[in-house]
Design an enzyme around this catalytic site. Structure first.
Site, PDB file in Angstrom:
ATOM      1  N   HIS A 186       0.844  -1.279   0.068  1.00 39.75           N
ATOM      2  CA  HIS A 186       0.197   0.015   0.007  1.00 39.75           C
ATOM      3  C   HIS A 186       0.836   1.079   0.178  1.00 39.75           C
ATOM      4  O   HIS A 186       0.593   2.038   0.965  1.00 39.75           O
ATOM      5  CB  HIS A 186      -0.880   0.106   1.204  1.00 39.75           C
ATOM      6  CG  HIS A 186      -2.150  -1.097   0.940  1.00 39.75           C
ATOM      7  ND1 HIS A 186      -3.046  -1.175   2.127  1.00 39.75           N
ATOM      8  CD2 HIS A 186      -2.008  -2.188   0.304  1.00 39.75           C
ATOM      9  CE1 HIS A 186      -4.003  -2.153   1.723  1.00 39.75           C
ATOM     10  NE2 HIS A 186      -3.335  -2.817   0.640  1.00 39.75           N
ATOM     11  N   GLU A 235     -13.008   2.373  -4.525  1.00 40.61           N
ATOM     12  CA  GLU A 235     -14.043   3.637  -4.839  1.00 40.61           C
ATOM     13  C   GLU A 235     -13.329   4.567  -5.862  1.00 40.61           C
ATOM     14  O   GLU A 235     -11.992   4.416  -6.247  1.00 40.61           O
ATOM     15  CB  GLU A 235     -13.826   4.555  -3.392  1.00 40.61           C
ATOM     16  CG  GLU A 235     -14.452   3.658  -2.279  1.00 40.61           C
ATOM     17  CD  GLU A 235     -14.353   4.551  -1.019  1.00 40.61           C
ATOM     18  OE1 GLU A 235     -14.860   3.917   0.028  1.00 40.61           O
ATOM     19  OE2 GLU A 235     -13.729   5.615  -0.907  1.00 40.61           O
ATOM     20  N   TYR A 240     -10.315  -9.117   4.497  1.00 38.71           N
ATOM     21  CA  TYR A 240      -9.920 -10.323   3.611  1.00 38.71           C
ATOM     22  C   TYR A 240     -10.473 -11.534   4.368  1.00 38.71           C
ATOM     23  O   TYR A 240     -10.046 -11.734   5.626  1.00 38.71           O
ATOM     24  CB  TYR A 240      -8.429 -10.488   3.582  1.00 38.71           C
ATOM     25  CG  TYR A 240      -8.007  -9.316   2.491  1.00 38.71           C
ATOM     26  CD1 TYR A 240      -8.493  -9.133   1.275  1.00 38.71           C
ATOM     27  CD2 TYR A 240      -7.298  -8.314   2.901  1.00 38.71           C
ATOM     28  CE1 TYR A 240      -8.069  -8.031   0.509  1.00 38.71           C
ATOM     29  CE2 TYR A 240      -6.974  -7.090   2.148  1.00 38.71           C
ATOM     30  CZ  TYR A 240      -7.267  -7.029   0.846  1.00 38.71           C
ATOM     31  OH  TYR A 240      -6.961  -6.021   0.246  1.00 38.71           O
TER      32      TYR A 240
END
Length: 353
Positions: free
Chosen positions: A130, A223, A244
């Protein structure tokens, strides 16, 4: 809808790229392409791969990290400047963070000159996940940079004293523009534009000059947002996804006062990457103004029709090859260019029929 042509066909501009991540366009028809393992190449208009550029900084390559996006300065023809973001290793440690660097391409196209790191994420984190790392130049010349939540630090996305899970707006020298929303606010970093983001891997200017971005949700809940100055986009307090393997994130809520709703979300996740608005009419009137997003998970290009700033239809393209699509951009010729994230990655041009 409308007067769209028959389905365009992908043609290979270049192949043999190792997990390419970002592409930029040079004024003479060549391309700058990053490879995640830590290389930048100049790709000829004829598809020939140049040798990796010399002079890059140390890069923490592994997991989702490495050499990520690249942006060619709007005045490159005059200043030969470009920007790239990457996973920056901690000196003498195991942590890393997203960094943004500026450099000039040497006149012979072989190396970087005048390298300067203009942004370095705080704090650095021991994580391979990330990083965010999409770069967009705004109409006023400032730079937007997406920053992920590093997976293990998602709660920090709601705090303004760090760079985790944020969208930044900085000047080309790395300073915070005076009109940024948190300038002068105690305990807030002045380069933050918006917060509460998870992992933005696509960002693009709309035809009206506004920035749009998309971000990965957890399991579900990817999104699209139009990030406004100072706004909170909710992660990890609100999400349309789940953990998850199942189970709610936090309180499992999708709305909360003071937090923005996404313009659009995907459930299940498509793992979006790359994002471009088509402003040309090269594919017919029906495609002009459409938004294009790559899917890493399903290996297709999503053509998104918009009306009144809302998503009204989606069309899956390039499903035959099922290649992970990492980047999509409109070139100076008005055509769409796509990078596939594979060990033999390709730069594709979408050719109108």
């Amino acid at each position: 809808m409308g007067l769209a042509m028959a389905a365009p066909r992908p043609e290979v501009v270049a192949s043999g790229l190792e997990n390419p991540w970002g592409v930029g366009f040079l004024p003479d028809g060549r391309f700058l392409v990053t490879e995640k393992s830590g290389r930048i190449r100049v790709v000829g208009a004829d598809g020939k791969l140049g040798a990796p550029l010399a002079g890059l900084p140390a890069i923490a390559s592994g997991g989702q990290g490495g050499l990520l996006d690249v942006l060619v300065d709007s005045a490159f023809a005059r200043n030969r400047t470009f920007y790239f973001c990457y996973s920056e290793p901690e000196a003498g440690g195991s942590a890393n963070g997203t960094a943004l660097a500026r450099a000039q391409l040497s006149s012979d196209g072989s190396r970087l000159e005048g390298l300067k790191v203009i942004f370095s994420q705080r704090p650095k984190v021991a994580s391979r996940n990330h990083f965010g790392c999409r770069i967009v130049e705004a109409k006023d010349g400032s730079l937007f940079l997406t920053l992920g939540d590093r997976f293990s630090r998602k709660e920090d996305a709601q705090k303004l004293d760090n760079h985790v899970g944020k969208l930044l707006r900085i000047a080309k020298d790395g300073s915070a523009p005076a009109d940024n929303p948190f300038v002068g606010r105690a305990g807030a970093l002045p380069e933050i534009w918006s917060y509460g983001h998870r992992n933005g891997q696509g960002a693009a200017l709309a035809p009206d000059g506004k920035l749009w971005m998309h971000e990965h949700g957890p399991q579900g809940g990817d999104e699209i947002n139009i990030p406004e100055a100072g706004r909170n986009y909710g992660w990890p307090v609100i999400t349309y996804g789940e953990n998850y393997g199942g189970g709610k994130v936090g309180d499992g809520i999708t709305r909360k006062e003071g937090m923005e709703q996404p313009l659009h979300y995907w459930a299940p996740s498509i793992a979006p990457s790359g994002m471009a608005f088509l402003t040309s009419d090269r594919y017919g009137a029906g495609w002009k103004g459409n938004l294009f997003v790559g899917s890493l998970k399903f290996g297709y290009l999503d053509r998104i029709e918009l009306k009144g700033g809302k998503v009204v239809a989606e069309h899956k393209m390039l499903e035959e090859g099922r290649a992970r699509i990492r980047d999509v951009k409109q070139g100076p010729d008005g055509l769409l260019y796509i990078l596939t994230d594979e060990s033999d990655g390709k730069l594709l041009r979408l050719r109108p029929n």
